[in-house]
Design a protein around this motif. Sequence first.
Motif, PDB file in Angstrom:
ATOM      1  N   LEU A 387       0.728  -1.198  -0.071  1.00 40.27           N
ATOM      2  CA  LEU A 387      -0.024  -0.067  -0.040  1.00 40.27           C
ATOM      3  C   LEU A 387       0.810   1.227   0.019  1.00 40.27           C
ATOM      4  O   LEU A 387       0.383   2.313  -0.677  1.00 40.27           O
ATOM      5  N   SER A 388       1.949   1.329   0.686  1.00 42.78           N
ATOM      6  CA  SER A 388       2.729   2.311   0.734  1.00 42.78           C
ATOM      7  C   SER A 388       3.341   2.632  -0.638  1.00 42.78           C
ATOM      8  O   SER A 388       3.386   3.919  -1.173  1.00 42.78           O
ATOM      9  N   MET A 389       3.597   1.481  -1.340  1.00 40.72           N
ATOM     10  CA  MET A 389       4.073   1.774  -2.750  1.00 40.72           C
ATOM     11  C   MET A 389       2.993   2.196  -3.907  1.00 40.72           C
ATOM     12  O   MET A 389       3.509   3.113  -4.787  1.00 40.72           O
ATOM     13  N   ILE A 390       1.747   1.681  -3.418  1.00 36.73           N
ATOM     14  CA  ILE A 390       0.695   2.412  -4.364  1.00 36.73           C
ATOM     15  C   ILE A 390       0.495   3.743  -3.875  1.00 36.73           C
ATOM     16  O   ILE A 390       0.242   4.444  -5.124  1.00 36.73           O
ATOM     17  N   LYS A 397      -3.853   5.738  -6.511  1.00 39.94           N
ATOM     18  CA  LYS A 397      -4.975   5.533  -7.390  1.00 39.94           C
ATOM     19  C   LYS A 397      -5.120   4.207  -7.914  1.00 39.94           C
ATOM     20  O   LYS A 397      -3.817   3.756  -8.437  1.00 39.94           O
ATOM     21  N   LEU A 398      -6.229   3.726  -8.219  1.00 36.49           N
ATOM     22  CA  LEU A 398      -6.163   2.180  -8.574  1.00 36.49           C
ATOM     23  C   LEU A 398      -6.682   2.397 -10.230  1.00 36.49           C
ATOM     24  O   LEU A 398      -7.253   3.393 -10.415  1.00 36.49           O
ATOM     25  N   PRO A 462       7.199   1.190 -15.950  1.00 38.32           N
ATOM     26  CA  PRO A 462       6.024   1.507 -15.015  1.00 38.32           C
ATOM     27  C   PRO A 462       4.819   0.835 -15.063  1.00 38.32           C
ATOM     28  O   PRO A 462       4.128   0.664 -13.962  1.00 38.32           O
ATOM     29  N   GLU A 463       4.356   0.544 -16.210  1.00 38.88           N
ATOM     30  CA  GLU A 463       2.918   0.054 -16.331  1.00 38.88           C
ATOM     31  C   GLU A 463       2.945  -1.656 -15.589  1.00 38.88           C
ATOM     32  O   GLU A 463       1.975  -1.963 -14.985  1.00 38.88           O
ATOM     33  N   ARG A 464       4.106  -2.183 -15.741  1.00 41.82           N
ATOM     34  CA  ARG A 464       4.237  -3.499 -15.311  1.00 41.82           C
ATOM     35  C   ARG A 464       4.395  -3.206 -13.794  1.00 41.82           C
ATOM     36  O   ARG A 464       3.778  -4.180 -12.925  1.00 41.82           O
ATOM     37  N   MET A 465       5.007  -2.238 -13.271  1.00 48.50           N
ATOM     38  CA  MET A 465       4.870  -2.033 -11.823  1.00 48.50           C
ATOM     39  C   MET A 465       3.449  -1.777 -11.212  1.00 48.50           C
ATOM     40  O   MET A 465       3.000  -2.369 -10.434  1.00 48.50           O
ATOM     41  N   LYS A 466       2.692  -1.015 -11.960  1.00 49.07           N
ATOM     42  CA  LYS A 466       1.428  -1.010 -11.465  1.00 49.07           C
ATOM     43  C   LYS A 466       0.638  -2.025 -11.499  1.00 49.07           C
ATOM     44  O   LYS A 466      -0.212  -2.539 -10.632  1.00 49.07           O
ATOM     45  N   ALA A 467       0.974  -2.897 -12.620  1.00 47.13           N
ATOM     46  CA  ALA A 467       0.056  -4.505 -12.549  1.00 47.13           C
ATOM     47  C   ALA A 467       0.570  -5.182 -11.270  1.00 47.13           C
ATOM     48  O   ALA A 467       0.025  -5.958 -10.526  1.00 47.13           O
ATOM     49  N   VAL A 468       2.143  -5.255 -10.982  1.00 46.56           N
ATOM     50  CA  VAL A 468       2.348  -5.918  -9.847  1.00 46.56           C
ATOM     51  C   VAL A 468       1.714  -5.396  -8.541  1.00 46.56           C
ATOM     52  O   VAL A 468       1.209  -6.298  -7.780  1.00 46.56           O
ATOM     53  N   LEU A 469       1.875  -4.341  -8.634  1.00 41.28           N
ATOM     54  CA  LEU A 469       1.204  -3.664  -7.126  1.00 41.28           C
ATOM     55  C   LEU A 469      -0.393  -3.759  -7.060  1.00 41.28           C
ATOM     56  O   LEU A 469      -0.993  -4.084  -5.864  1.00 41.28           O
ATOM     57  N   GLN A 470      -0.996  -3.784  -8.144  1.00 38.83           N
ATOM     58  CA  GLN A 470      -2.408  -4.067  -7.918  1.00 38.83           C
ATOM     59  C   GLN A 470      -2.911  -5.478  -7.875  1.00 38.83           C
ATOM     60  O   GLN A 470      -4.007  -6.075  -7.367  1.00 38.83           O
ATOM     61  N   GLU A 513     -15.778 -11.913  -9.114  1.00 39.69           N
ATOM     62  CA  GLU A 513     -14.519 -11.561 -10.104  1.00 39.69           C
ATOM     63  C   GLU A 513     -14.345 -10.265 -10.286  1.00 39.69           C
ATOM     64  O   GLU A 513     -13.285  -9.899 -10.986  1.00 39.69           O
ATOM     65  N   GLY A 514     -15.429  -9.375 -10.478  1.00 42.87           N
ATOM     66  CA  GLY A 514     -15.432  -8.062 -11.109  1.00 42.87           C
ATOM     67  C   GLY A 514     -14.970  -6.996  -9.970  1.00 42.87           C
ATOM     68  O   GLY A 514     -15.346  -5.960 -10.321  1.00 42.87           O
ATOM     69  N   TRP A 515     -14.749  -7.420  -8.713  1.00 34.38           N
ATOM     70  CA  TRP A 515     -14.843  -6.314  -7.922  1.00 34.38           C
ATOM     71  C   TRP A 515     -13.738  -5.147  -7.774  1.00 34.38           C
ATOM     72  O   TRP A 515     -14.040  -3.942  -7.589  1.00 34.38           O
ATOM     73  N   PHE A 516     -12.533  -5.689  -8.683  1.00 34.84           N
ATOM     74  CA  PHE A 516     -11.458  -4.777  -8.374  1.00 34.84           C
ATOM     75  C   PHE A 516     -11.710  -3.892  -9.723  1.00 34.84           C
ATOM     76  O   PHE A 516     -11.699  -2.873  -9.602  1.00 34.84           O
ATOM     77  N   ALA A 517     -12.310  -4.330 -10.831  1.00 34.65           N
ATOM     78  CA  ALA A 517     -12.599  -3.428 -11.838  1.00 34.65           C
ATOM     79  C   ALA A 517     -13.500  -2.420 -11.603  1.00 34.65           C
ATOM     80  O   ALA A 517     -13.503  -1.294 -11.861  1.00 34.65           O
ATOM     81  N   ALA A 518     -14.690  -2.951 -10.675  1.00 36.95           N
ATOM     82  CA  ALA A 518     -15.502  -1.975 -10.479  1.00 36.95           C
ATOM     83  C   ALA A 518     -15.059  -0.937  -9.260  1.00 36.95           C
ATOM     84  O   ALA A 518     -15.240   0.212  -9.396  1.00 36.95           O
ATOM     85  N   LEU A 519     -14.280  -1.380  -8.352  1.00 39.54           N
ATOM     86  CA  LEU A 519     -13.532  -0.270  -7.654  1.00 39.54           C
ATOM     87  C   LEU A 519     -12.753   0.524  -8.453  1.00 39.54           C
ATOM     88  O   LEU A 519     -12.611   1.921  -8.154  1.00 39.54           O
ATOM     89  N   ALA A 520     -11.868   0.206  -9.362  1.00 43.83           N
ATOM     90  CA  ALA A 520     -11.130   0.983 -10.192  1.00 43.83           C
ATOM     91  C   ALA A 520     -11.787   1.930 -10.791  1.00 43.83           C
ATOM     92  O   ALA A 520     -11.345   3.332 -11.115  1.00 43.83           O
ATOM     93  N   SER A 521     -13.071   1.761 -11.353  1.00 44.54           N
ATOM     94  CA  SER A 521     -13.902   2.377 -12.266  1.00 44.54           C
ATOM     95  C   SER A 521     -14.097   3.704 -11.593  1.00 44.54           C
ATOM     96  O   SER A 521     -14.865   4.641 -12.049  1.00 44.54           O
ATOM     97  N   THR A 522     -14.242   3.601 -10.273  1.00 45.04           N
ATOM     98  CA  THR A 522     -14.824   4.720  -9.413  1.00 45.04           C
ATOM     99  C   THR A 522     -13.894   5.872  -9.101  1.00 45.04           C
ATOM    100  O   THR A 522     -14.078   6.732  -8.331  1.00 45.04           O
ATOM    101  N   GLY A 523     -12.535   5.561  -9.633  1.00 46.43           N
ATOM    102  CA  GLY A 523     -11.452   6.721  -9.372  1.00 46.43           C
ATOM    103  C   GLY A 523     -10.911   6.397  -7.889  1.00 46.43           C
ATOM    104  O   GLY A 523     -10.410   7.206  -7.255  1.00 46.43           O
TER     105      GLY A 523
END
Length: 544
Positions: A387-390, A397-398, A462-470, A513-523
Amino acid sequence: MSTPDCSRWKSEPCSHPQGRLASAPMADPFYITTAIHYPNGKPHIGHAYETIAADIIARFQRLLGREVRFQTGTDEHGLKMAQKARDLGMTPRALADEMSGHFRDLFDKLDITYDRFIRTTDADHHRASHAIWEAMAAKGDLYLDRYEGWYSVRDEAYYDEKELVEGEGGEKLSPQGTPVEWTEEETWFFRLSSYAEPLLELLNKPGFLEPASRRNEMIAFVEGGLKDLSVSRTSFDWGVKVPGSENHVMYVWVDALTNYITGLGYPDGGELWDKFWPASLHLIGKDIVRFHTIYWPAFLMSADLPVPQKVFGHGFLLNRGVKESKSAGNVTDPNELVDLYGVDALRYFLMAEVTFGQDGSYSAQALVNKVNAELANSFGNLAQRTLSMIHKNMDGKLEAFEPSEDDMKLLSTVREACRDVLPREFEALNFSVGIEAWLKAVFACNAYVDEQAPWGLKKTDPERMKAVLQTLFMAIRDLAIAIQPVVPAKSATVLDQLGVGEDHRSYADLSNEGWFAALASTGHSIEKPNPVFPRLELPEQETA
């Protein structure tokens, strides 16, 4: 007397879930009880152990979507209480009031989510005890005679001569090693001998009594021949009066066991009774299995009431391998452990360290070592650094991302542990096995962090970093939801930091299965995290 008709007391098999998590609330309610605790002294670590285990089961079943009723309390009558009060210059009621308060305070401190804390001095309990006595009398199962035999005040139990063992000084002791005394008095007897056949049928029913070693002991006891049971006393008066025989008080176990139905409205019935009886689980110590799987079912059969679905007799908790006793001076106050190490640390250690059903050992050193290694260094550090790295590298932001094969492999490992193995093992009361599977998933996450090295990806990819952290964000959410029954406060803090709403923390949510996408879509964004599992330190006297 003829053999009782079993048709009215048989309970239906318990339909607990196995394997895959349910995706919708389950229809059958769940009623769990602890043994009610004897308050002739302040609560010790054994009382905490059983009640924490029951609370974990209750929380687990709620997370599965079941409606749960959880009852605990204090067993306040009997000769042992009367003698203790006399020694202290108190009335038994005053002693009961004081000591029962200590138990309730401890359970509140331990974050126990009971629905009722019952006391056998409660008015409705006296009424229920009278009702079951009268039902057994109407069945013809009670008769007046004279008792002569061995009695243990400490166990509040009668023992046959052949059950006694010899102490170091040649004195007679109960099978539990407690003193016995020869007792002679007029007493009411219960026709326990009439119930051997239906009791054997019940004990041989798969799942009724566990572990198997306890079941085998009880089957052997019944097969050895049942004698009628003395169920009243005239030598003292601290107890529930016997209807129609006011100079008799009920044997404390008739009164104590009845608490399980008192708390559901017996004898009046009603919504709680209709919904929750027969009990789904009586959770008790191994030393009182006989009372719960022979005497109690026989009383219920006599009163034409259904018997419990399951009884589980857990082992003892030993202090550095030695059973605690006041005389040995090694009694542990669980309040002190909570003050030193925290509620969730104690809950986690007791369930992760001990194979439930067997005897287990604990020490402050073992608690600190295990909690530091598994919660602070492993899960806590995983959540904190992710969470600190995110927060630092993604402004908290997700965003939607496409997981790689490595990401999917990790998520699959975590989901198997959280959705399949832990629930299956918790359902079977194999807490340490379920926690071990959860911990292996935590270790897999930490290994993934080391392999992916997201701190280095910020510049190179950096895009791969985001994928790893998320990916780690998703894994931590599953891990926090799964372990909630064991460490409820700490899990809630992690989920708060993730931003997972309180209405999205059930086990059914693990299958969304769709919880993360739903959460990320809210900003959605997260704040800078604070450490949830600080490292524990031993007091100086423990390290000396």
